[in-house]
Design a protein around this motif. Structure first.
Motif, short mmCIF file in Angstrom:
data_model
loop_
_atom_site.label_atom_id
_atom_site.label_comp_id
_atom_site.label_asym_id
_atom_site.label_seq_id
_atom_site.Cartn_x
_atom_site.Cartn_y
_atom_site.Cartn_z
N LYS A 13 0.83 -1.21 0.00
CA LYS A 13 0.00 0.00 0.00
C LYS A 13 0.86 1.25 0.00
O LYS A 13 0.50 2.26 -0.59
N GLY A 14 1.98 1.17 0.71
CA GLY A 14 2.85 2.33 0.81
C GLY A 14 3.85 2.43 -0.34
O GLY A 14 4.77 3.25 -0.28
N THR A 15 3.68 1.62 -1.33
CA THR A 15 4.64 1.57 -2.44
C THR A 15 4.15 2.47 -3.57
O THR A 15 3.05 2.33 -4.06
N HIS A 16 5.02 3.41 -3.96
CA HIS A 16 4.58 4.32 -5.02
C HIS A 16 5.65 4.57 -6.07
O HIS A 16 5.53 5.50 -6.86
N CYS A 17 6.69 3.78 -6.07
CA CYS A 17 7.69 3.95 -7.12
C CYS A 17 8.41 2.64 -7.35
O CYS A 17 8.29 1.69 -6.57
N ALA A 18 9.17 2.62 -8.42
CA ALA A 18 9.86 1.39 -8.81
C ALA A 18 10.87 0.95 -7.74
O ALA A 18 11.03 -0.25 -7.48
N ASN A 43 6.10 -6.40 -21.26
CA ASN A 43 5.73 -5.36 -22.22
C ASN A 43 5.10 -4.14 -21.58
O ASN A 43 4.09 -3.65 -22.02
N ILE A 44 5.72 -3.70 -20.50
CA ILE A 44 5.24 -2.48 -19.87
C ILE A 44 6.36 -1.46 -19.88
O ILE A 44 7.48 -1.77 -19.47
N ALA A 45 6.06 -0.27 -20.35
CA ALA A 45 7.01 0.83 -20.28
C ALA A 45 8.39 0.44 -20.79
O ALA A 45 9.40 0.66 -20.13
N GLY A 46 8.42 -0.14 -21.94
CA GLY A 46 9.71 -0.54 -22.52
C GLY A 46 10.23 -1.78 -21.84
O GLY A 46 10.63 -1.72 -20.69
N HIS A 157 1.29 -6.41 -9.67
CA HIS A 157 1.01 -6.01 -11.04
C HIS A 157 0.12 -4.78 -11.07
O HIS A 157 0.33 -3.83 -11.82
N GLN A 158 -0.88 -4.81 -10.22
CA GLN A 158 -1.78 -3.67 -10.09
C GLN A 158 -0.98 -2.41 -9.77
O GLN A 158 -1.16 -1.36 -10.38
N LYS A 159 -0.07 -2.56 -8.83
CA LYS A 159 0.75 -1.42 -8.42
C LYS A 159 1.62 -0.93 -9.57
O LYS A 159 1.76 0.28 -9.79
N VAL A 160 2.18 -1.85 -10.31
CA VAL A 160 3.02 -1.46 -11.43
C VAL A 160 2.21 -0.71 -12.48
O VAL A 160 2.65 0.32 -13.00
N LEU A 161 1.03 -1.20 -12.76
CA LEU A 161 0.19 -0.50 -13.73
C LEU A 161 -0.10 0.91 -13.24
O LEU A 161 -0.16 1.86 -14.03
N GLU A 162 -0.26 1.06 -11.93
CA GLU A 162 -0.48 2.40 -11.38
C GLU A 162 0.77 3.24 -11.53
O GLU A 162 0.72 4.38 -11.98
N ILE A 163 1.89 2.70 -11.10
CA ILE A 163 3.14 3.46 -11.13
C ILE A 163 3.47 3.90 -12.55
O ILE A 163 3.83 5.05 -12.79
N GLU A 164 3.32 2.99 -13.47
CA GLU A 164 3.63 3.32 -14.87
C GLU A 164 2.44 3.99 -15.53
O GLU A 164 2.38 4.08 -16.75
N ASN A 165 1.51 4.39 -14.71
CA ASN A 165 0.20 4.91 -15.10
C ASN A 165 -0.25 4.52 -16.50
O ASN A 165 -0.42 5.34 -17.39
N VAL A 166 -0.39 3.23 -16.65
CA VAL A 166 -0.97 2.70 -17.87
C VAL A 166 -2.43 3.11 -17.88
O VAL A 166 -3.21 2.67 -17.05
N GLU A 167 -2.75 4.01 -18.79
CA GLU A 167 -4.10 4.54 -18.77
C GLU A 167 -5.10 3.48 -19.19
O GLU A 167 -4.80 2.63 -20.00
N GLU A 168 -6.25 3.58 -18.63
CA GLU A 168 -7.33 2.70 -19.02
C GLU A 168 -8.32 3.48 -19.86
O GLU A 168 -9.50 3.30 -19.79
N LYS A 169 -7.75 4.40 -20.62
CA LYS A 169 -8.60 5.29 -21.41
C LYS A 169 -9.36 4.52 -22.49
O LYS A 169 -8.86 3.55 -23.05
#
Lengths: 237, 237
Positions: A13-18, A43-46, A157-169
């Motif tokens: 929960k307290g994790t916000h960066c790589a 295949n995330i963020a290079g 994985h959820q956290k990584v998607l957040e960190i790399e802000n993979v948009e769900e646009k």
DNA sequence: CCTGCCCTCGCAGTTTCGGGGGAGTTGAAG
DNA sequence: CTTCAACTCCCCCGAAACTGCGAGGGCAGG
């Protein structure tokens, strides 16, 4: 829920960066008493995006020689939904055994357990724990820990998607049914004439659908549009 | 692990056909004290594949009018990795509110919690629990049960893939690096001339790669090959 | 050593795709 | 009632893509 798991999820929960993700996998090593813990997104963020405890030598070696191409763990995980135990993999392909030997020489344990994880746009990651153990004790370890690992892998994985802000646009506009049909048949390899025939419309009309689908998806051509649509889950070929 | 979860996973072990899956979701309704439980696969064995507790009237209605196209639950879940709470969805799109109203009139609860699940070939499913409750008690329910639901949803999906024996077979041969590069750029919408240029080879050579990739994947044309490659996770566009 | 796979290059001919113009109906939303 | 999106139909033409015929070198495994 085990106390171990509770601890981990709390930390997450307290994790916000790589970086803190990296320290999390290092902590996990101690918490679950294993040799290595690896989160590896293909295949995330290079690619590759990873948080791992392998030695740098081994990682460099792995990347340099593109061992992912022959690594049975990756090759198998790509086609599986269930977690996989390394010792049940097929190690017969040329180079696989050699690679495993080198890996062990570089500090890996002989046992491994890998969970495949998939994101909304096909983001694919592996979560692996690795240890040195006899088959029997390893089996009881995996049986006990399997559910913890499943949850942890998903939360990471959820956290990584957040960190790399993979948009769900969303794509600009939704595709119309006809446009989806069109892309669907295109993805199956049919030509415009055949699709038009099958849908019972003129080829010119069909072209309008291809064009508008292409436009909506921001695609350069039909192939591109199909690739976008498939990877976005708009069509299932 | 809660006792409820234990019960469920135990039952799931003895599940080997679609009918017993149906009875499992019915049991789940009682176990977790909710109105409805739904497992809904969008692209397995001829869509839709489902085990659910909704009334037949509502299901027929839903299918007949293709409500999945405007259902915010499905539309949102397709682009998300996290579970989603219905009350945080965007219900503004035309028809969405109407649909929800009709759904409730057909026996659905006002609250819902849906988990997206993805298989190796993009098999996509939703696992939903639905109940009538005030926001507050629903929130505490989801907070308590979230992890159970994640595990249950995955085990059910796993079971479905087994039941429908979705093969995890490899494509005939692996693609060569050049072939993968080629498909990758094709998927990005580039033309052969541009790709050949970027890869530093002649266009004719590139054509050989396209053809051999097509052949290996059993595809009718480049678009088809790209679709197959993307959905198999061979390339990530 | 030979087989097979991977990588590289070429021409000619047919088919398909994509860009550029149009136009008309329905139906639902504002 | 107007507007807008979806669906339907039509033309021309140049540029791509696919089809079918080739060729040779390098490198690994049996």
């Amino acid at each position: 829920m085990t106390r171990k798991l509770e601890t981990v999820l709390e930390t997450l929960k307290g994790t916000h960066c790589a970086e803190s993700l990296q320290s999390l996998v290092e902590d996990l090593r101690g918490i679950y008493d294993v040799e290595h813990v690896v989160y590896h997104a293909l295949n995330i963020a290079g690619s590759p995006y990873a948080a791992l405890t392998y030695t740098n030598e081994w990682v460099d070696r792995y990347i340099e020689e593109d061992l992912g191409r022959i690594d049975p763990v990756i090759q198998t995980a790509m086609r599986r939904f269930h977690p996989l135990d390394w010792k049940r993999l097929d190690w017969t392909p040329p180079g696989a055994r050699t690679m495993l030997g080198e890996a062990i020489a570089n500090g890996l344990g002989n046992q491994g357990y890998t969970l495949p994880i998939r994101g909304p746009r096909g983001q694919f990651a592996l979560f692996t724990v690795n240890a040195s153990a006899a088959d029997r004790s390893w089996d009881s370890f995996t049986a006990e820990t399997a559910q913890d690992l499943m949850l942890i892998s998903h939360f990471i994985h959820q956290k990584v998607l957040e960190i790399e802000n993979v948009e769900e646009k969303a794509p600009g506009r939704e595709l119309s049914p006809r446009e989806r049909d069109t892309l669907h048949f295109l993805a199956l390899g049919y030509g415009r004439a055949q699709i038009a025939d099958r849908l019972g419309i003129s080829e010119h009309t069909l072209r309008v659908y291809v064009d508008s689908a292409r436009f909506k998806l921001g695609a350069l051509n039909a192939t591109h549009a199909v690739a976008v649509a498939v990877s976005s889950g708009i069509i299932f070929p």
